[in-house]
Design an enzyme around this catalytic site. Structure first.
Site, PDB file in Angstrom:
ATOM      1  N   ARG A 281       0.821  -1.219   0.000  1.00  0.00           N
ATOM      2  CA  ARG A 281       0.000   0.000   0.000  1.00  0.00           C
ATOM      3  C   ARG A 281       0.846   1.257   0.000  1.00  0.00           C
ATOM      4  O   ARG A 281       0.629   2.169  -0.803  1.00  0.00           O
ATOM      5  CB  ARG A 281      -0.936   0.022   1.208  1.00  0.00           C
ATOM      6  N   ASP A 410      -2.948 -16.210  -2.217  1.00  0.00           N
ATOM      7  CA  ASP A 410      -3.377 -15.617  -3.487  1.00  0.00           C
ATOM      8  C   ASP A 410      -2.284 -14.899  -4.284  1.00  0.00           C
ATOM      9  O   ASP A 410      -1.952 -15.266  -5.411  1.00  0.00           O
ATOM     10  CB  ASP A 410      -4.575 -14.672  -3.259  1.00  0.00           C
ATOM     11  N   THR A 634      -0.268  -5.667  -6.328  1.00  0.00           N
ATOM     12  CA  THR A 634      -1.498  -6.283  -5.844  1.00  0.00           C
ATOM     13  C   THR A 634      -2.418  -5.280  -5.143  1.00  0.00           C
ATOM     14  O   THR A 634      -3.519  -5.626  -4.729  1.00  0.00           O
ATOM     15  CB  THR A 634      -1.184  -7.506  -4.940  1.00  0.00           C
TER      16      THR A 634
HETATM   17  C1  DMJ Z   1      -5.693  -5.525  -1.020  1.00  0.00           C
HETATM   18  O1  DMJ Z   1      -4.955  -5.038   0.026  1.00  0.00           O
HETATM   19  C2  DMJ Z   1      -4.852  -6.276  -2.000  1.00  0.00           C
HETATM   20  O2  DMJ Z   1      -5.532  -6.408  -3.187  1.00  0.00           O
HETATM   21  C3  DMJ Z   1      -4.432  -7.620  -1.500  1.00  0.00           C
HETATM   22  O3  DMJ Z   1      -3.756  -8.352  -2.466  1.00  0.00           O
HETATM   23  C4  DMJ Z   1      -5.644  -8.403  -1.074  1.00  0.00           C
HETATM   24  N1  DMJ Z   1      -6.472  -7.678  -0.186  1.00  0.00           N
HETATM   25  C5  DMJ Z   1      -6.824  -6.314  -0.486  1.00  0.00           C
HETATM   26  C6  DMJ Z   1      -8.031  -6.137  -1.356  1.00  0.00           C
HETATM   27  O4  DMJ Z   1      -8.981  -7.054  -1.259  1.00  0.00           O
END
Ligand code: DMJ
Length: 644
Positions: A281, A410, A634
């Site tokens: 983030r 994931d 991500t």
């Molecule tokens: C986000 O922080 C990112 O996409 C992470 O990979 C998974 N969880 C959240 C969104 O759902």
């Protein structure tokens, strides 16, 4: 430190003799001087000669500045006369506008090429740095932001300019106060920002209004109680949203947020942060906005954060701990275990690698590449699928036997592919692991539901198949499609299309038209519904994965149905999660359109990811963040594909 030798030297040359032999006679003085010179040791004479040469050098170096001043050619003053209001103290801004799809790097200009004053300045700064380092304190290693801020002037588009580069165009643009925001992009985008994109911009503004009013500078907005919640205390939402603001053309908001980053973001505070969340983030957000704007402020912050996160890698196995205290420079696993989550330790690579790429400091990339190399060789996988935990002491997987593409695993799969793309498709181990894993998914986790034969990804627990699918797994259609776009098997695109349909059904078969956090697919031909939701799983956190995949699918197939599906979902977010007074809220019950039960939290990824992907999904400009030039981390932060 006391030095007897040094003390003798001073007393012989300056003390006794000068005082004892002083006389007014010039001849005597000349002879006396010569005699004294001859009496000096070789070392003493060399030292005096060196001092003399140094002073002459300083005098010469200072001369041009002096002459400039006396000749009235003082550059600063001249500029102030030309730009009396705009440039009160050489605060010059360059109106150069960057296209979001064409990142440009700006070299830090050499602001001052003067002689001794410049040199002294640098020496005294270096002195301070050394003093800081000697304290052994990573906080102290980080340059003072305000000090850096004084040194340079950044336009809101992030362009640095040295005084000598002020051009007529700049002067004109400043005098006329021409809007510089999205000058090029607007000209191009004005015709193409369609109604749906405008609706996304409006949604962003509404969300931002709540954040700004009730949670400014804090991690998350609680829009119902009109307050905020703190996780790391690092302005999570603000930083996550920076590149979204940029792409959506929110000039004023971006500028305010940028100032907060410069003046308020304190990375030196003693706080335990989660390595993964902070990396995807905050580090990802800062690198992304640096790549889009070229604004050095963001790269400086990213480097500082990267340094502060590095202690996490000091483990016996080099598999990082989950938590780091960024102020103290200490790291640790969670209290109850010495395990880390596999997805967490393998989904920080894009960001640390990019940091090395930009700073030319290899240590970040080495640390995260070591993790990937280690996991590449590690036993305990099943057909390329990884368990959910890894031990930081032994470096081995733990809790073997459970395989999922949902929480805790994931983004391992996502980052295998994206690292391979980021690095120019050269790292064969990454590709091998990715391809093997997708085969493992097909073999072990893919099934079709009843009665509608929806293809879904379940889980395996000690060889028992469970038809449980997290909403998180909906990143997979997008990732598969991206791989196919980058030359991998067309099968991947076929599977992506099937899974995309399923993820859409996870929304459309639910009362509010919003997906729950987890669904269970029906495998029995006697059952009427494909999707079942357990009471504990019926919340929706405003997550992005389905919208993210819709974006990839539309970009890569140009099939408008993906935009239509996205538009339905967008409207349902507006219907059930929008809070009148500002902000959006996660909800507890997607199965009740009467009372979806607001949870009173707007997650930072709603602005960082969900709204960004909506905006890009609705755009028909396929070069707006081109998939041939960029990858998304991500958290939907934008990083370039390396060409060098
Ligand atoms: C986000 O922080 C990112 O996409 C992470 O990979 C998974 N969880 C959240 C969104 O759902």
């Amino acid at each position: 430190m006391y030095s007897p030798q040094r003390r003798d030297f001073i007393s012989v040359t300056l003390g006794g003799q000068v005082g004892r032999n002083y006389d007014n006679s010039k001849t005597w003085r000349r002879q006396s001087c010569w005699r004294k010179w001859k009496q000096l040791s070789r070392l003493q004479r060399s030292l005096i000669a060196f001092l003399f040469v140094f002073m002459v050098f300083c005098g010469i170096a200072a001369y041009p500045n002096l002459s400039e001043r006396w000749q009235g050619a003082n550059h600063d003053r001249e500029l102030k006369q030309v730009l009396p209001v705009v440039v009160p103290a050489l605060d010059v801004l360059e109106p150069k506008v960057l296209s979001a799809s064409q990142p440009q790097k700006f070299k830090r200009p050499n602001l001052n090429k003067r002689g001794p004053p410049f040199l002294q300045n640098r020496l005294s700064k270096r002195g301070k740095e050394e003093e800081k380092i000697s304290k052994g304190n990573i906080e102290a290693l980080v340059p003072d932001d305000k000090e850096k801020e004084k040194e340079k002037n950044i336009s809101w588009r992030g362009v640095e300019i040295e005084p000598g580069r002020v051009t007529a165009a700049l002067i004109n643009s400043k005098q006329e106060e021409k809007p510089v925001f999205h000058e090029k992009a607007n000209a191009r985008e004005a015709a193409t920002v369609n109604e749906q994109q405008r609706a996304v911009i409006e949604a962003f503004q509404h969300a931002w209004k709540g954040y700004k009013q009730y949670a400014w500078g804090h991690d998350e907005l609680k829009p119902i109680s009109k307050t905020y919640s703190e996780w790391f205390g690092l302005g999570l939402t603000l930083i996550d949203a920076l590149d979204t603001m940029w792409i959506l053309g929110q000039k004023q908001e971006f500028e305010e947020a940028r100032k907060w980053v410069i003046n308020e973001l304190n990375l030196a505070k003693s706080v335990d942060v989660n390595l993964f969340e902070t990396t995807i983030r905050i580090l990802g957000g800062l690198l992304s906005v640096y790549n889009l704007t070229g604004d050095q402020v963001f790269l400086d912050k990213a480097s500082e954060l990267g340094d502060r996160l590095m202690p996490a890698f000091n483990t016996p196995s080099k598999i990082p701990y989950s938590d780091v205290n960024i102020g103290r420079g200490t790291a640790h696993p969670p209290r109850w275990t010495s395990d880390s989550t596999v997805a967490e330790v393998t989904s920080i690579q894009l960001e640390f690698r990019e940091l090395s790429h930009l700073t030319k400091r290899g240590k970040y990339q080495v640390a995260v590449d070591d993790v990937m190399k280690h996991i590449h060789r590690l036993g305990g996988k099943k057909d390329g699928l990884v368990p959910m935990f890894i031990n930081t002491n032994s470096g081995h997987f733990s809790h073997l036997g459970v395989y999922t593409l949902g929480a805790r695993a994931d983004s391992y799969y996502e980052y295998l592919l994206k690292q391979w793309i980021q690095g120019g498709k050269k790292e064969a181990d990454l590709l091998e692991d990715y391809l093997q894993a997708i085969e493992g998914v097909k073999k072990n986790l893919i099934r079709k539901s009843e009665p509608n034969k929806l293809t879904f990804v379940g889980e395996l627990s000690h060889n028992q198949f469970s038809p449980k699918m997290d909403h998180l797994v909906c990143f997979l259609p997008g990732t598969l499609a991206l791989g196919a776009h980058h030359g991998l098997s067309a099968d991947h695109m076929g599977l992506a299309k099937e899974l995309m349909e399923t993820c859409y059904q996870m929304y459309t078969q639910i009362e509010t038209g919003l997906s729950p956090e987890i669904v269970h697919f029906n495998l029995s031909p006697h059952n009427a519904k494909d999707v079942e939701v357990k009471p504990a799983d019926r919340h929706n956190l405003l997550r992005p994965e389905t919208v993210e995949s819709l974006f990839y699918m539309y970009r890569l197939t140009q099939d408008k149905k993906y935009q239509d599906w996205g538009w339905e979902i967008f409207q349902n977010f507006n219907k059930y999660t929008r809070v009148d007074t500002g902000g959006y809220t996660s909800i507890n019950n997607v199965q009740s359109s009467e009372n979806p039960e607001p949870r009173d939290k707007m997650e930072s990824f709603f602005l960082g990811e969900t709204l960004k992907y909506f905006f890009l999904l609705f755009s028909d400009k396929f070069d707006l963040i081109s998939l041939d030039e960029y990858i998304f981390n991500t958290e939907a932060h934008i990083l370039p594909i390396w060409t060098t």
